[in-house]
Write an enzyme that holds these catalytic residues in place. Structure first.
Site, short mmCIF file in Angstrom:
data_model
loop_
_atom_site.label_atom_id
_atom_site.label_comp_id
_atom_site.label_asym_id
_atom_site.label_seq_id
_atom_site.Cartn_x
_atom_site.Cartn_y
_atom_site.Cartn_z
N GLU A 28 0.88 -1.17 0.00
CA GLU A 28 0.00 0.00 0.00
C GLU A 28 0.91 1.22 0.00
OE1 GLU A 28 -2.98 -0.34 3.14
OE2 GLU A 28 -4.16 -1.67 1.85
N ASP A 48 2.63 0.05 3.52
CA ASP A 48 1.88 -0.79 4.45
C ASP A 48 1.70 -2.17 3.79
OD1 ASP A 48 0.11 -1.84 6.30
OD2 ASP A 48 -1.61 -0.72 5.54
N GLU A 72 -5.77 -3.38 -6.21
CA GLU A 72 -6.55 -2.55 -7.13
C GLU A 72 -6.00 -2.60 -8.55
OE1 GLU A 72 -7.47 1.47 -5.05
OE2 GLU A 72 -5.87 0.47 -3.94
#
Ligand code: MN
Length: 394
Positions: A179, A213, A338
Site C-alpha cells: 500500500e 503498508d 486494485e
C-alpha cells in the site's frame, strides 16, 4: 571547510532539508540533514547534543518553534561553508529508522481506494460504508514492526480461507501486496483528555515520510470482520529514511476534494492541508503506478483532529499513515489489489503476467512535490524486497 554544490534541479536543495538518522562505519547513529547528495552531521556542525542521538525524538520534543529555528540555522549553514568533518556523501552512510515510533495508526483516506476495495471485498453492498464521508476511518497498528526502507520483508504466514474453501488452511500468504502511503510523524505531545484542533496540525506534526503498508490480502480477508486489520498488516510497515519537514511542504498545500455532506465542525479546516504530492510505484524496476496525493479525501490535519477528538493523547514519535493513495485513473492505484483487480487483471511485468508479490520481488515507492520557491522537493524512496516464508512450524 566544504561548500556543498547543489545542482539547480536537485530534489534535496535548500527548500527541502529533510532530517534522518545515519551512521558511518564504526560510529554511532546520529541526526543528519540531506543536502543534494550529501548528509550534514548536525551534532558536528551545530555542536548540539540533541542531534547526537539515534533518533529524531529528542529534537522533535523541543517543539515547533525550535523546528523553525533549526531549519533557519541549517539553511544559513549550508548556504556558506560546512566543517569538513560534518559532511558525508550519502552513498557513504547507512540510513537508520529516523524515529523511535510511539503509537502507530493507519487511515483509509482515499475515496478511490476505499471505493475500489469496497467493490472487491463487498461486491453486493455500497462500496463506501455509511460513516466514510463523516469521519476519517482508521485503526491502531503495530509500532514495533515499523522498519526503515531497505529492510527485507519475510513473507508472512497465517490462516487463509477463500470463500469456497470448507475450512481455513495455514501457510505462506499467496496474496502479498503493497500500500503506497504517506506517513505523518507527530513531534509534540498532547495532553490526555484534550484533542488537537485541525488548525493546530502544524504545531504537532513534524514532518512526512513515504510509507509502505505491506498487506497479506488472503490473511486480511479471512480475519478482518468484525474488528479490522490484524495479522494481515502487522508483520511489517516500511518507511523512508528521510523525514520531510512540514515547513518544506508549504508549496505543496492545496485544497482537497469538496467534502459533501459537510463534515462536523471539529473536522472543518480554516486553512486546508491537502498536499500536491506525486507518488511513483516501481515493481522490479518497472513503473506500475503514479498515485497523486492531492485527490485524498481527508487531510492529515483532519486525521490528527479525529484521532484525538475523544481525548486520546499523542506522544512524540507517534506515526500515522494516510491509507493507500489511489487516484481516479487505472494507472494511479497504490496497491496491487486494485491495479490487478484482485488478480483478475494481471500486470505485464517484463514479459510476465503478474498479480501479487513473489519471493525476490522488490518494490520502490518514491515521491516529489512542488517547493515554495518554484522548484521541486523529493521524499527519496521506501524500498523493500520479499524473502521466502520461514519453513518449519505447522
Ligand atoms: Mn494501509
Amino acid at each position: 571547510m566544504t561548500t556543498i554544490a547543489i545542482p539547480e534541479d536537485s530534489l534535496f536543495g535548500l527548500s527541502n532539508l529533510p532530517y534522518g538518522v545515519f551512521s558511518t562505519p564504526g560510529t554511532a547513529p546520529r541526526v543528519g540533514v540531506r543536502v543534494a547528495d550529501h548528509v550534514v552531521d548536525l551534532a558536528a556542525a551545530l555542536g548540539d547534543e540533541v542531534f547526537a542521538r539515534p533518533s529524531l525524538n529528542a529534537f522533535m520534543a523541543q517543539g515547533h518553534e525550535r523546528w523553525r529555528q533549526v531549519r533557519e540555522r541549517v539553511t544559513e549553514l549550508v548556504s556558506r561553508d560546512v566543517p569538513d568533518t560534518a559532511v558525508h556523501r550519502v552513498s557513504d552512510v547507512t540510513l537508520q529508522l529516523p524515529v523511535e515510533v510511539g503509537d502507530y495508526v493507519d487511515f483509509y483516506a482515499s475515496e478511490h481506494h476505499a471505493t475500489n476495495v469496497g467493490r472487491l471485498f463487498r461486491p453486493d453492498a455500497d462500496p463506501l460504508m455509511p460513516n466514510w464521508k463523516h469521519l476519517p476511518v482508521g485503526y491502531h497498528g503495530r509500532a514495533g514492526t515499523v522498519i526503515v526502507s531497505g529492510t527485507d520483508i519475510v513473507r508472512p504466514r497465517g490462516q487463509r480461507k477463500a470463500p469456497d474453501d470448507a475450512a481455513p488452511a495455514f501457510g505462506p500468504s499467496r496474496r502479498l501486496d503493497i500500500e503506497a502511503e504517506l506517513g505523518f510523524v507527530v513531534g509534540a505531545d498532547s495532553a490526555l483528555g484534550t484533542g488537537v484542533s485541525v488548525d493546530d496540525f502544524a504545531e504537532h506534526v513534524f514532518g512526512a515520510v513515504l510509507l509502505n503498508d505491506w498487506s497479506a490480502r488472503d490473511i486480511q480477508a479471512w480475519e478482518y470482520v468484525p474488528l479490522g486489520p490484524f495479522l494481515g498488516k502487522s508483520f511489517a510497515t516500511s518507511i523512508s529514511p528521510w523525514v520531510v519537514p512540514l515547513l518544506a511542504l508549504e508549496g505543496a498545500r492545496v485544497r482537497g476534494p469538496v467534502q459533501e455532506p459537510q463534515v462536523l465542525p471539529y473536522l472543518r479546516e480554516s486553512s486546508p492541508w491537502g498536499l500536491d504530492i506525486d507518488l511513483c510505484v516501481e515493481w522490479n524496476g518497472q513503473e506500475v503506478a503514479r498515485p497523486g496525493y492531492r485527490e485524498m479525501y481527508w487531510s492529515p490535519a483532519q486525521m490528527l483532529a479525529h484521532m484525538t477528538v475523544n481525548g486520546a493523547s499523542t506522544r512524540c514519535g507517534d506515526l500515522y499513515g494516510s491509507g493507500t493513495v489511489s487516484g481516479a485513473g487505472k494507472d494511479q492505484r497504490g496497491s496491487f489489489l486494485e491495479l490487478t483487480w484482485s488478480g483478475a487483471e494481471p500486470v505485464e511485468l517484463k514479459g510476465e503476467r503478474r498479480t501479487f508479490l513473489e519471493d525476490g520481488d522488490e518494490v520502490v515507492i518514491s515521491a516529489t512535490a512542488p517547493a515554495a520557491d518554484g522548484g521541486r522537493i523529493g521524499f527519496g524512496e521506501v524500498a523493500g524486497r520479499i524473502l521466502p516464508a520461514r519453513e518449519g512450524d505447522r
